[in-house]
Design an enzyme around this catalytic site. Structure first.
Site, PDB file in Angstrom:
ATOM      1  CB  VAL A   1      21.651  35.025  12.315  1.00  0.00           C
ATOM      2  CG1 VAL A   1      22.106  34.305  11.052  1.00  0.00           C
ATOM      3  CG2 VAL A   1      21.357  36.489  12.019  1.00  0.00           C
ATOM      4  CB  SER A   2      19.028  29.841  13.205  1.00  0.00           C
ATOM      5  OG  SER A   2      19.168  28.438  13.311  1.00  0.00           O
TER       6      SER A   2
END
EC number: 3.5.1.23
Length: 704
Positions: free
Chosen positions: A275-276
């Site tokens: 997850v960015s």
């Protein structure tokens, strides 16, 4: 008499109903400064040897809550503005707690989680792979973190009051994206169909109040990497989730400096592996074209594949996303009078913990690829080729690509020079080609952990699963479902499961078996092989059942004690000097006479090395506002978002250095007369450290 009996029975019935509706715990919250040496030490996170600290944007803090039930069962949870947590550090914290409190706190009932900021000093993990880019162990970082982690739990303990706990949730969009979407698509279609998004968008909050409903603290879990600040950043920062915490605490600690005040607000890590926060997605840095989805590479001449956030630069992106997270948490807190989305947490406090020797773990689990029950086993730790490719948040070096499933003779030669994997290792990790056989490397000490810490904290009908790594989105969803089902089978109805990532010890990543086949960065960094996730599912199911039945489990083998074998290539401060006709604290660059809103004030001082004194729980400088002829009031410190401090070595041989202090005048700034004060210490060439101070001319901030 009959009426009195009826009234008495009615009161008993009402008190019983009240008992069902609410529960009283002893609750306490605490916070402490854990800012390590801000200069000349590499940051932990991107493993970029060039990312050496040069100053401070925001200080970093550890935030704790302690909960005790009516039977005296107690747990402590800490969220630290750190890349992750090392067990050697936790062991030291427990040692200090036990020196004060006896056996009240121990390995089983204390969980310490990192927020995963990539902008804080490293050198505290005590495993070579994680400290090598820091040039080894850094005692100064370790000590300030150990003391700060101890202090935040101590303060939470000292602040214990009778109180209540509420749980609430909300959806937060436009904060995260999946940085390995092609890997996520490897998961079964029918499973993916159960979820609207390919990342978790739910913010889960535990709110702590006293019996008068006064707010004590709020801990929020949300899945997002703290990588809004990229690997070009050189200033200590708590990144997006840390800024969200500062905003939340500012709201409930009015007129207090950052890191001060009774209310404690934290944003904790969860299943953030893939997850960015860089929600604009990956683009080629020169051409602006989209990167290749499978390899995250750009054609020759188009630059590096880099993802970016919603702002004009990384600082603004950090600010935007931190504000969105803080707004979501505030929205839940502001509903406390109606309690429309919150439910009270009720039930007893329990905890369970077990060390697991991952390479020697044998069991059985459902194989989603073959759809059969398979025997599973762990592998010796190893990193794959795609680990070296980095991610779209921070690309790696050389010509490595994500998604690599074949090896290269040249890199195998380099690998074997360090440590040679056995044929069993190679087979065990397939389809991962081994780049670093870390489990076989022993010089000068262990490169990655083999023994992991698995832990559950139960607070009423909430279970916090403390995992020792970064679970990807689907890996975390499966674990939550598994724990919830196991709790339900053991009699726990409607259990809320929270995943606390990067807790107690760090072992890189965990992906699903399907994602492992893709061998992107997260899979290549799943160090115990393709069955890693299945092992965790097995272990946590067993721990959950034991927890719910109040059973004990074997403690498992303890991680090795390695404090006495640590090595470091970092040198200390030799001495400080200053040019002739100046002194430490001399102002080289004075401020202008007048500024307006959105202007930036800059003052430069002759300084000592900031490593001489970390000014823990203090500040290297203050921005002061004139109240009257005899009184000045501190308006900002080095922990404030509006300020920055940048240190420069101007002459290495003579030990000269400058400290630049920047203050961005925000629209909320009161007009008036200001000045900037710098405090420091210098190291005398013949020995000893001595304090000094510098004070700028006063200047005016005019009304907008």
């Amino acid at each position: 008499m009959a009426i009195s009996k009826i009234a008495f029975l009615a009161l008993i019935a009402l008190s019983g109903l009240c008992g069902l509706a609410s529960a009283t715990y002893k609750v306490g919250v605490g916070r402490a400064d854990i800012t390590g040496p801000p200069v000349e030490i590499n940051f932990m996170g991107y493993a970029n040897i060039k990312q050496v600290g040069r100053g401070i944007h925001t200080r970093v803090f550890a935030r704790a809550f302690v909960v005790e039930d009516e039977k005296g069962n107690r747990v402590a949870f800490v969220s630290a503005d750190a890349g992750m947590m090392g067990y050697g550090l936790k062991r030291e914290v427990i040692k200090r707690l036990q020196a004060r409190y006896g056996n009240l706190y121990h390995t089983d009932n204390v969980a310490i989680s990192g927020t995963h900021t990539h902008g804080a000093p490293g050198g505290f993990l005590m495993h070579l792979l994680y400290d090598i880019s820091i040039l080894g162990f850094v005692p100064q970082t370790f000590e300030v973190m150990a003391q700060g982690l101890y202090l935040c739990i101590k303060r939470a303990t000292d602040n214990l009051v009778d109180g209540r706990i509420f749980l609430s949730k909300t959806t937060v969009l436009n904060v995260n994206i999946n940085r390995s979407p092609t890997s996520y698509l490897r998961n079964p279609e029918e499973e993916r169909a159960q979820y609207e998004h390919d990342t978790d968008k739910t913010l889960t909050q535990l709110r702590f109040v006293d019996l008068e409903n006064n707010l004590l603290g709020a801990f929020n879990w949300y899945a997002v990497h703290a990588t809004s600040m990229n690997n070009t950043n050189r200033l200590v920062t708590s990144d997006n989730v840390g800024y969200a915490a500062l905003l939340l605490e500012k709201e409930y600690n009015p007129n207090k400096m950052p890191g001060k005040g009774k209310f404690v607000g934290a944003f904790c890590s969860s299943n953030l592996g893939d997850v960015s926060p860089n929600i604009m997605g990956p683009k080629c840095s020169i051409s602006g074209n989209e990167c290749d989805l499978l390899t995250s590479r750009c054609p020759a001449g188009e630059g590096e594949c880099f993802a970016s956030g919603p702002g004009r630069d990384m600082v603004e992106s950090t600010q935007i996303l931190g504000q969105r997270l803080a707004d979501a948490a505030l929205g839940l807190l502001n509903e406390q009078s109606q309690e429309s989305t919150a439910r009270e947490v009720t039930g007893d406090v329990r905890f369970i913990h077990q060390f697991v020797d991952m390479p020697n773990y044998n069991g059985s689990a459902y194989n989603p690829l073959s759809r059969k029950i398979d025997k599973i086993r762990g592998c010796q730790p190893a990193m794959g080729y795609s680990f070296a490719a980095g991610t779209t948040d921070g690309p790696g070096a050389f010509s490595f690509e994500q998604g690599t499933t074949t090896d290269n003779p040249m890199w195998n030669f380099v690998r074997d020079f360090i440590a040679t994997p056995t044929q069993e290792d190679i087979k065990c990790h397939e389809p991962k080609p081994i780049l670093l056989a870390t489990g076989r490397a022993t010089f000068p000490y262990e490169w990655q952990p083999k023994i992991v810490s698995d832990q559950l904290l139960k607070i009423g009908d909430v279970i916090i699963a403390a995992v020792p790594c970064e679970f990807t989105t689907m890996a975390g969803r499966r674990l939550r479902n598994q724990i919830r089902a196991a709790a339900s089978a053991a009699g726990g109805l409607d259990t809320e499961v929270i995943i606390a990532g990067l807790t107690n010890i760090y072992t890189s990543y965990t992906v699903t078996p399907e994602e492992y086949q893709a061998q992107r960065y997260e899979a290549a960094s799943t160090i115990f092989g393709p069955h890693t996730h299945s092992i965790y599912m097995d272990v946590f199911e067993r721990l959950t059942k034991a927890l719910m039945r109040n059973e004990t489990v074997e403690p498992g083998p303890s991680p090795p004690y390695m404090n006495d074998v640590m090595l470091s290539l970092n040198t200390g401060v030799l001495f400080d000097g200053h040019p002739i006709n100046t002194d430490f604290g001399y102002v080289k660059t004075q401020p202008e006479k007048e500024y307006g809103i959105n202007d930036t004030v800059k003052v430069t001082y002759i300084s000592g090395n900031p490593r001489n004194n970390l000014f823990t729980e203090k500040t290297y400088f203050t921005v002061e506002r004139k109240i009257n002829e005899d009184r000045w009031k501190v308006a900002y410190t080095d922990a404030s978002w509006e300020t920055k401090m940048i240190w420069h070595r101007t002459n290495t041989i003579l030990g000269f250095s400058d400290l630049e202090i920047y203050w961005n005048i925000s629209p909320q700034t009161l007009p008036g007369v200001y000045r900037i004060r710098h405090s420091g210490e210098y190291k005398y060439i013949l020995g000893g450290k001595y304090p000094y101070e510098g004070l700028s001319h006063s200047f005016t901030v005019k009304e907008d």
